[in-house]
Design a protein around this motif. Structure first.
Motif, mmCIF file in Angstrom:
data_model
loop_
_atom_site.group_PDB
_atom_site.id
_atom_site.type_symbol
_atom_site.label_atom_id
_atom_site.label_comp_id
_atom_site.label_asym_id
_atom_site.label_seq_id
_atom_site.Cartn_x
_atom_site.Cartn_y
_atom_site.Cartn_z
ATOM 1 N N PHE A 1 -2.535 5.050 1.021
ATOM 2 C CA PHE A 1 -1.769 4.213 1.947
ATOM 3 C C PHE A 1 -2.454 4.161 3.312
ATOM 4 O O PHE A 1 -2.508 3.106 3.952
ATOM 5 N N SER A 2 -2.991 5.294 3.742
ATOM 6 C CA SER A 2 -3.651 5.277 5.060
ATOM 7 C C SER A 2 -4.922 4.423 5.023
ATOM 8 O O SER A 2 -5.254 3.763 6.004
ATOM 9 N N ALA B 1 10.317 -2.372 -0.532
ATOM 10 C CA ALA B 1 11.046 -1.125 -0.278
ATOM 11 C C ALA B 1 11.740 -0.652 -1.549
ATOM 12 O O ALA B 1 11.740 0.555 -1.867
ATOM 13 N N ALA B 2 12.320 -1.590 -2.300
ATOM 14 C CA ALA B 2 12.987 -1.211 -3.549
ATOM 15 C C ALA B 2 11.977 -0.637 -4.539
ATOM 16 O O ALA B 2 12.259 0.367 -5.217
ATOM 17 N N ALA B 3 10.794 -1.253 -4.607
ATOM 18 C CA ALA B 3 9.757 -0.751 -5.519
ATOM 19 C C ALA B 3 9.350 0.664 -5.138
ATOM 20 O O ALA B 3 9.161 1.539 -6.003
ATOM 21 N N TYR B 4 9.245 0.907 -3.829
ATOM 22 C CA TYR B 4 8.880 2.251 -3.368
ATOM 23 C C TYR B 4 9.968 3.257 -3.747
ATOM 24 O O TYR B 4 9.678 4.337 -4.294
ATOM 25 N N ALA B 5 11.242 2.912 -3.460
ATOM 26 C CA ALA B 5 12.344 3.840 -3.712
ATOM 27 C C ALA B 5 12.455 4.173 -5.200
ATOM 28 O O ALA B 5 12.581 5.352 -5.587
ATOM 29 N N VAL B 6 12.351 3.135 -6.043
ATOM 30 C CA VAL B 6 12.485 3.365 -7.486
ATOM 31 C C VAL B 6 11.306 4.200 -7.999
ATOM 32 O O VAL B 6 11.484 5.112 -8.820
ATOM 33 N N VAL C 1 -5.349 6.872 -6.015
ATOM 34 C CA VAL C 1 -4.273 7.867 -6.031
ATOM 35 C C VAL C 1 -4.688 9.082 -6.849
ATOM 36 O O VAL C 1 -4.433 10.233 -6.453
ATOM 37 N N VAL C 2 -5.343 8.853 -7.990
ATOM 38 C CA VAL C 2 -5.776 9.995 -8.811
ATOM 39 C C VAL C 2 -6.806 10.826 -8.046
ATOM 40 O O VAL C 2 -6.852 12.045 -8.167
ATOM 41 N N THR C 3 -7.604 10.184 -7.210
ATOM 42 C CA THR C 3 -8.679 10.903 -6.509
ATOM 43 C C THR C 3 -8.169 11.584 -5.237
ATOM 44 O O THR C 3 -8.435 12.771 -5.020
ATOM 45 N N GLY D 1 0.812 -1.217 0.000
ATOM 46 C CA GLY D 1 0.000 0.000 0.000
ATOM 47 C C GLY D 1 0.839 1.257 0.000
ATOM 48 O O GLY D 1 0.326 2.352 -0.246
ATOM 49 N N LEU D 2 2.113 1.136 0.295
ATOM 50 C CA LEU D 2 3.028 2.281 0.222
ATOM 51 C C LEU D 2 3.681 2.329 -1.151
ATOM 52 O O LEU D 2 3.781 3.391 -1.777
ATOM 53 N N ALA D 3 4.122 1.165 -1.617
ATOM 54 C CA ALA D 3 4.864 1.116 -2.887
ATOM 55 C C ALA D 3 3.942 1.332 -4.090
ATOM 56 O O ALA D 3 4.316 2.049 -5.028
ATOM 57 N N LEU D 4 2.743 0.730 -4.053
ATOM 58 C CA LEU D 4 1.876 0.821 -5.229
ATOM 59 C C LEU D 4 1.363 2.242 -5.472
ATOM 60 O O LEU D 4 1.353 2.706 -6.613
ATOM 61 N N PRO D 5 0.919 2.972 -4.423
ATOM 62 C CA PRO D 5 0.510 4.360 -4.687
ATOM 63 C C PRO D 5 1.662 5.198 -5.253
ATOM 64 O O PRO D 5 1.458 6.087 -6.082
ATOM 65 N N GLN D 6 2.880 4.921 -4.791
ATOM 66 C CA GLN D 6 4.007 5.680 -5.328
ATOM 67 C C GLN D 6 4.230 5.324 -6.785
ATOM 68 O O GLN D 6 4.558 6.187 -7.606
ATOM 69 N N ALA D 7 4.038 4.038 -7.121
ATOM 70 C CA ALA D 7 4.138 3.629 -8.528
ATOM 71 C C ALA D 7 3.061 4.329 -9.351
ATOM 72 O O ALA D 7 3.319 4.773 -10.480
#
Lengths: 298, 229
Positions: free
Chosen positions: A222-223, A116-121, A213-215, A42-48
């Motif tokens: 994530f929350s 974590a790598a997915a989030y950072a990238v 994420v768009v909304t 839920g942290l990495a996917l919204p960032q993606a």
């Protein structure tokens, strides 16, 4: 304060309804990720998703010239529509999910390190892509703050369709999805194909993250993934009540966030998150009362 | 359920293992309908690996696994009772919701169409837990949880039931009760029962056949007894 709430009916009604739909959608899917002990997705996917949206902002002039679809032109300015953002966010999320799944199958790294790598990238890609688009930077900045003031009726309709599709799919197939998530080997031994249902869950997660994420922005998505499910788990004597309470707490944190944001003039995104956290604390306080019917959550 | 003696599964020269390293080699094994097969062996010998091969969860590295009754050749649906600690207590299932999981194999993917009314309750009653359906699975005793998982395996409605250390972690009284229910189910339904344990004295006298997993292979132990009659 009454004036602030009057704005809700005049200016912000579509945004308000959009945030409720996003809460419904993301809390519902977030409950499944929580059960998979994969809430950091839920942290990495919204960032993606944010990286995907950044890409469509960078490509906007070229996209408008070649494809045209999904671009709103007002005066000299080009704006991507909600639908175009959602499409780019969805594909970015699917790409990351595909890479993570492939790495999981080949047993590369631990689940935490992969996420974590997915989030950072994804974060780095977002920043790099937005380097040369001032409009994009401003847009993503407001998205991160969860300022959802510009959602059209068409956007709202699309979000409603996505939410109903996800709800309907989860409702229809909940038996198999839950069995596969709970006991993959017993499911496979009984003749069910786990990868089909795991794939469906990831597809729905991708849709929910992209539209969410768009909304309401990545922070709020994530929350929704991280706060309502553990709040619901402590008070739920059954899977059915867990799923319902997760959604109810997601909606309640959204209402609380709007009330706090309008009455104190704070940004909406962090306000929703703060309300969600307050709800989590309240449910923790109530756990001793529920402990007679609910076994302690691990 | 099935006529006794019909072959459900045959392993011929099978090697099973993980990441290119065999745990068991040269396994020849036949499982027949209606038999009570006990698999013994010390911890870490490869009993669960063998079970995973039987259930089609692990593809053989060498040799072949045949399922003569299956037209498509793939593994048939089986009821499986895993080791209890492999299940995540985070899931807030009720006992009834756990058993419903077993019914999924018999249903259309989208729901309850075709399920006889009260099927969950019937499966719970089979293991002596009538009326326990609404209770949270996590709030049950170890023995009750094990019986709920057996009820789930029964709900699959398959002729083969595989139980991996079903009495592990239970006190002697609860173990005996679980075993008693299994023997009764075996006798009433004529299921093929594959029972994996490292506690020989519990089940050896109840089995129609005993195999021992040890030193990378599967070996017969003693003579076949005809408890099945």
């Amino acid at each position: 304060m009454q004036g602030s709430f009057a704005l809700l009916g005049d200016l912000y009604l579509d945004a308000f309804l959009g945030s409720l739909l996003a809460a419904f959608l993301c809390s519902m899917v977030g409950a499944l990720l929580y059960l998979r002990r994969n809430v950091f997705l839920g942290l990495a996917l919204p960032q993606a998703a944010a990286a995907g949206i950044s890409l469509d902002l960078v490509l906007l002039p070229w996209w408008y010239g070649v494809v045209g679809w999904g671009v709103v032109k007002s005066g000299d300015h080009l704006h991507p529509s909600f639908a175009l953002h959602t499409v780019f966010a969805f594909w970015a999320v699917l790409l990351v999910l595909g890479i993570l799944t492939r790495m999981e199958r080949s047993r590369r790294g631990s689940p935490e390190s992969r996420t974590a790598a997915a989030y950072a990238v994804s974060l780095a890609a977002t920043i790099l892509l937005l380097q040369n688009t001032p409009f994009g930077r401003a847009f993503v900045d407001s998205m991160v703050r969860g300022e959802i003031l510009s959602i059209s009726q068409a956007d709202l309709l699309l979000l409603l369709v996505l939410t109903l599709f996800t709800f309907g799919t989860l409702h229809l197939f909940r038996g198999r999805i839950l069995l596969v998530l709970f006991d993959r080997e017993a499911a496979k031994a009984s003749g069910i194909r786990p990868h089909v249902w795991e794939g469906l869950v990831l597809l729905l997660a991708g849709l929910a993250v992209a539209a969410g994420v768009v909304t309401v922005g990545p922070l709020v998505v994530f929350s929704y993934f991280a706060l309502p499910p553990p709040a619901a788990r402590g008070l739920s004597p059954s899977m059915r009540s867990f799923m319902i309470l997760s959604v109810v707490f997601g909606l309640a944190s959204t209402l609380g966030g709007w009330a706090f944001s309008l009455s104190t003039d704070h940004p909406l995104g962090p306000s929703i998150t703060a309300a969600g956290f307050a709800l989590l604390l309240i449910t923790w306080a109530l756990r001793p009362l529920a402990s007679r019917v609910v076994p302690p959550a691990p | 359920m099935s006529s006794t003696g019909e072959t459900l599964l045959r392993m011929e020269g099978v090697s099973l293992g993980y990441q290119g390293r065999p745990v068991l080699s040269g396994v020849d094994l036949e499982i027949r309908a209606g038999e009570f097969l006990v698999i013994l062996g010390p911890n870490g010998a490869g009993k669960t690996t063998l079970v995973r091969g039987v259930l089609g969860l692990l593809a053989p590295m060498e040799g072949r696994i045949l399922f003569p009754r299956e037209e498509r050749g793939g593994p048939p649906p089986s009821g499986y009772v895993p080791q209890r600690e492999s299940l995540d207590p985070l899931f807030p299932f009720t006992a009834a919701e756990v058993v419903e999981g077993g019914l999924q194999a018999r249903l259309k993917p989208w729901g309850r169409a075709g399920t006889p009314a009260g099927e969950v309750e019937r499966c719970l009653a089979e293991v002596g837990l009538r009326g326990i359906g609404p209770k949270p699975f996590g709030a049950l005793s170890g023995g009750q949880r094990q019986r709920v998982l057996i009820a789930r395996a029964l709900a699959v409605g398959a002729p083969l039931l595989v139980l991996d250390e079903p009495t592990a972690g239970l006190d002697p009284e609860a173990s005996e009760r679980v075993l008693g229910f299994l023997v009764r189910l075996y006798e009433e339904h004529r299921l093929a029962l594959v029972f994996v344990t490292h506690l020989e004295e519990q089940v050896r006298h109840r089995a129609s056949r005993v195999l021992v997993v040890n030193k990378g292979g599967v070996h017969p132990a003693g003579k076949e007894e005809s408890r099945a009659g």
